[in-house]
Enzyme design. Structure first.
Site, short mmCIF file in Angstrom:
data_model
loop_
_atom_site.label_atom_id
_atom_site.label_comp_id
_atom_site.label_asym_id
_atom_site.label_seq_id
_atom_site.Cartn_x
_atom_site.Cartn_y
_atom_site.Cartn_z
N HIS A 113 6.37 37.23 -23.85
CA HIS A 113 5.94 38.28 -22.82
C HIS A 113 6.20 38.36 -21.56
O HIS A 113 6.33 39.44 -20.80
CB HIS A 113 4.51 38.59 -23.04
CG HIS A 113 3.74 37.95 -22.06
ND1 HIS A 113 2.86 36.82 -22.80
CD2 HIS A 113 3.26 37.95 -20.99
CE1 HIS A 113 2.32 36.26 -21.61
NE2 HIS A 113 2.21 36.98 -20.52
N ASP A 136 4.66 34.78 -29.51
CA ASP A 136 4.78 34.73 -27.85
C ASP A 136 5.29 33.38 -27.33
O ASP A 136 4.76 32.83 -26.44
CB ASP A 136 3.20 34.89 -27.21
CG ASP A 136 3.37 35.53 -25.77
OD1 ASP A 136 4.50 36.05 -25.64
OD2 ASP A 136 2.66 35.14 -25.16
N SER A 193 1.80 32.77 -16.92
CA SER A 193 2.16 32.79 -18.36
C SER A 193 3.30 31.92 -18.55
O SER A 193 4.24 32.06 -17.78
CB SER A 193 2.32 34.18 -18.75
OG SER A 193 1.45 34.94 -18.85
#
Length: 349
Positions: A87, A118, A202
């Site tokens: 993402h 992911d 992230s």
């Protein structure tokens, strides 16, 4: 006076008798174990000094959304192979990465991605001699372990931010929705820690007391939303992420792993009853030449039913630029339509 001493005397005799009886029977009296003290929290500064050079700060340009984004990556190889969240790069039309280790900026190629887990693997063009992360194992992670989560918090770049905490749960399930693609995914086996990670973190490392990467941070962001019980402080176990990264590096595609450039049609969709409703058709894209329009509902691609935005994305993930697909859609005013579309290289993931 004698009465006041008798209870003490009998108490001593009873203890002595119990001890003699225990020894005589060859038994060992139980020993109360000292309580185990929790390991002290980790020093974030020390962890950054140890692990930070193996981190890269990722910047994304998303021209179709007129947006930019930021995230973090973990260097797996001195040649510039980098692990990150899918993402972080989803929707990107351009990617750059800056090595914390040497301060150099690199253009980025995407080797492949697994949207459903992911995970993505990148190659920094022209990189060599980069410090690589010390990859540990998530199989021995336990609740209560002290950890530090670090990353490009807020997209500010430079030295990674780092927050200490402890593992509070294992094998957690988190639902996530990507607003750029309209897809929803369920991430399983997540490590939950009380480390307040933020957008930009992230793809960054969660490390243990030995400075080993035991997880990859996954944080909610403006476009990537966690549903309940989501939130901050989740990491993908590094064993799981590395297994997928190994498959990508080997060039082995599967039902979930896409290798190489992303195929692009040029529509943005959202879920609709019985299909994927077109939210936008981008100009100068393959879809724009078919006549499909906003609020039309895509019902199949290559004969495969499309019941959601995720279904459409799953089909396109198995395609590559140059592939020809048959698109079928339903128009509110004009009924069913069908057209062939030649896919082109497009935004990442």
């Amino acid at each position: 006076m004698s009465g006041s001493h008798r209870p003490s005397r009998w108490w001593l005799l009873s203890v002595a008798a119990a001890s003699i009886a225990t020894v005589g029977l060859g038994l060992v009296a139980p020993v109360q174990a000292a309580p185990t003290l929790p390991a002290p929290p980790l020093d974030p500064g020390a962890m950054v000094a140890q692990v930070g050079p193996a981190v890269v700060n990722i910047d994304t340009q998303m021209n179709y959304q007129s947006a930019v984004g930021a995230g973090t990556g973990i260097v797996l190889d001195p040649s510039g192979v980098v692990l990150t969240n899918n993402h972080v790069i989803a929707g990107a039309t351009g990617l750059t990465a800056v090595s914390v280790g040497n301060g150099q900026s690199y253009d980025v190629d995407v080797l492949g991605f697994d949207r459903s887990h992911d995970v993505a693997v990148l190659q920094l063009r022209g990189a060599s001699g980069l410090p690589a992360a010390n990859i540990g194992t998530s199989s021995r992670v336990a609740v209560g372990d002290p950890v530090v989560a670090m990353g490009n918090s807020g997209g500010h770049g430079g030295t990674p931010t780092a927050v200490p905490g402890r593992v509070v749960a294992l094998n957690q399930t988190v639902s996530a929705a990507d607003e750029l693609t309209g897809t929803t995914e369920t991430l399983n086996n997540m490590i939950k820690a009380d480390t307040p990670i933020r957008p930009g973190d992230s793809g960054g490392p969660m490390v243990n007391a030995a400075g080993q990467v035991i997880g990859m941070n996954t944080a909610a962001s403006d476009n990537y939303k966690f549903a309940q019980p989501g939130g901050e402080g989740y990491a993908i176990p590094i064993d799981q992420a590395m297994a997928i990264a190994g498959q990508i590096r080997a060039g082995i595609s599967s039902s979930t792993v896409h290798i190489g450039e992303t195929a692009f049609m040029g529509v943005g969709v959202v879920d609709d009853n019985g299909g994927a409703r077109v939210a936008t058709v981008l100009a100068d894209t393959p879809a724009a030449g078919t006549g499909i329009a906003k609020d039309d509902v895509i019902t199949s691609i290559n004969g495969r039913p499309v019941n959601s935005a995720t279904d459409l994305t799953d089909v396109l993930d198995q395609c590559h630029p140059g592939d020809v697909v048959t698109l079928t859609w339903r128009s509110p005013a004009n009924g069913e339509h069908s057209a062939t579309v030649t896919l082109v290289p497009g935004p990442v993931g």
